[in-house]
Enzyme design. Sequence first.
Site, PDB file in Angstrom:
ATOM      1  N   ARG A  61       2.328   8.153  45.799  1.00 24.97           N
ATOM      2  CA  ARG A  61       3.593   8.198  46.531  1.00 24.97           C
ATOM      3  C   ARG A  61       4.656   7.405  45.776  1.00 24.97           C
ATOM      4  O   ARG A  61       4.422   6.260  45.388  1.00 24.97           O
ATOM      5  CB  ARG A  61       3.420   7.611  47.931  1.00 24.97           C
ATOM      6  CG  ARG A  61       2.522   8.430  48.840  1.00 24.97           C
ATOM      7  CD  ARG A  61       2.519   7.838  50.236  1.00 24.97           C
ATOM      8  NE  ARG A  61       1.713   8.628  51.151  1.00 24.97           N
ATOM      9  CZ  ARG A  61       1.672   8.430  52.475  1.00 24.97           C
ATOM     10  NH1 ARG A  61       2.396   7.441  52.992  1.00 24.97           N
ATOM     11  NH2 ARG A  61       0.927   9.187  53.248  1.00 24.97           N
ATOM     12  N   ASP A  63       8.624   5.773  45.616  1.00 19.02           N
ATOM     13  CA  ASP A  63       9.651   5.235  46.503  1.00 19.02           C
ATOM     14  C   ASP A  63      10.959   5.999  46.354  1.00 19.02           C
ATOM     15  O   ASP A  63      11.147   6.794  45.423  1.00 19.02           O
ATOM     16  CB  ASP A  63       9.895   3.756  46.180  1.00 19.02           C
ATOM     17  CG  ASP A  63       8.731   2.875  46.582  1.00 19.02           C
ATOM     18  OD1 ASP A  63       7.956   3.263  47.467  1.00 19.02           O
ATOM     19  OD2 ASP A  63       8.597   1.772  45.997  1.00 19.02           O
ATOM     20  N   ARG A 212       7.765  -1.996  39.190  1.00 14.71           N
ATOM     21  CA  ARG A 212       9.136  -2.526  39.162  1.00 14.71           C
ATOM     22  C   ARG A 212       9.148  -4.057  39.148  1.00 14.71           C
ATOM     23  O   ARG A 212      10.068  -4.666  38.578  1.00 14.71           O
ATOM     24  CB  ARG A 212       9.916  -1.964  40.351  1.00 14.71           C
ATOM     25  CG  ARG A 212      10.185  -0.461  40.206  1.00 14.71           C
ATOM     26  CD  ARG A 212      10.539   0.201  41.518  1.00 14.71           C
ATOM     27  NE  ARG A 212      11.704  -0.417  42.127  1.00 14.71           N
ATOM     28  CZ  ARG A 212      12.025  -0.298  43.406  1.00 14.71           C
ATOM     29  NH1 ARG A 212      11.237   0.403  44.227  1.00 14.71           N
ATOM     30  NH2 ARG A 212      13.101  -0.881  43.879  1.00 14.71           N
TER      31      ARG A 212
END
Length: 284
Positions: A61, A63, A212
């Site tokens: 998944r 973001d 990230r």
Amino acid sequence: MSDEVQPGFVRVRLDLSYDGSEFSGWAKQAGGRRTVQGEIEDALRTVTRSPETYELTVAGRTDAGVHARGQVAHVDLPREVWGAHHDKLLKRLAGRLPRDVRVWALREAPSGFNARFSAIWRRYAYRVTDNPGGVDPLLRSHVLWHDWPLDVDAMNEAAERLLGEHDFAAYCKKREGATTIRTLQQLSLVRGDDGIITATVRADAFCHNMVRSLIGALLFVGDGHRGPDWPGKVLAAGVRDSAVHVVRPHGLTLEEVGYPADELLAARNKEARNKRTLPAAGCC
């Protein structure tokens, strides 16, 4: 949990890509937000003239704002629906889907295939430039601008200390009941001829915000605010450090998902569902 497909159904693998700029992430959400999963499931229902929605399972998944070039998903379709539509389904989806998401391949999956649990690695790329003039306007949705000069060698030195199996709790947004133990297989950075720095990040799986956060720590090293040993110290501490910033999502792209040979799928599915722990320190 079994990966056996229900009688009368066919498991179909989808290879796809999307520009995440206008999506609220992959997963369907309440409130009518636009998502990749929602767009593809709606298109599948429409082009197959089905009364119900067939739910997708995805390799990873993403973001809101994150892109994908090599995303993989699967869907279980009734055998009669697959039989009636499979030869024209790809072209019909191309005509129905919005231009920021594409399905490139559709095929019947091998026995035991699960887009999420069969995967043995995911490879992401994060792109950043330290050009004092900013980002090329044609790349602004895919490249982060960092307004300090970056030392790629220092960033690579720091990255090497993060490789291997660790508890990445310091670089993840914790989720109840989920482990943060991951095996980071590759973390390396290269500056291209155009000045854009591409970080390649590959692991067996990623916890929420892990890529990230890692890039945020390496940028702090690259611009001289911290030494190359600092990201490793943060990892060892095992808690979030306020100096580790989660960089913006638009520089991140899921490039590729790796799977084992067909005969190893069932074993991989079982292994991937086991909650991992790190080996105990000490003896022997």
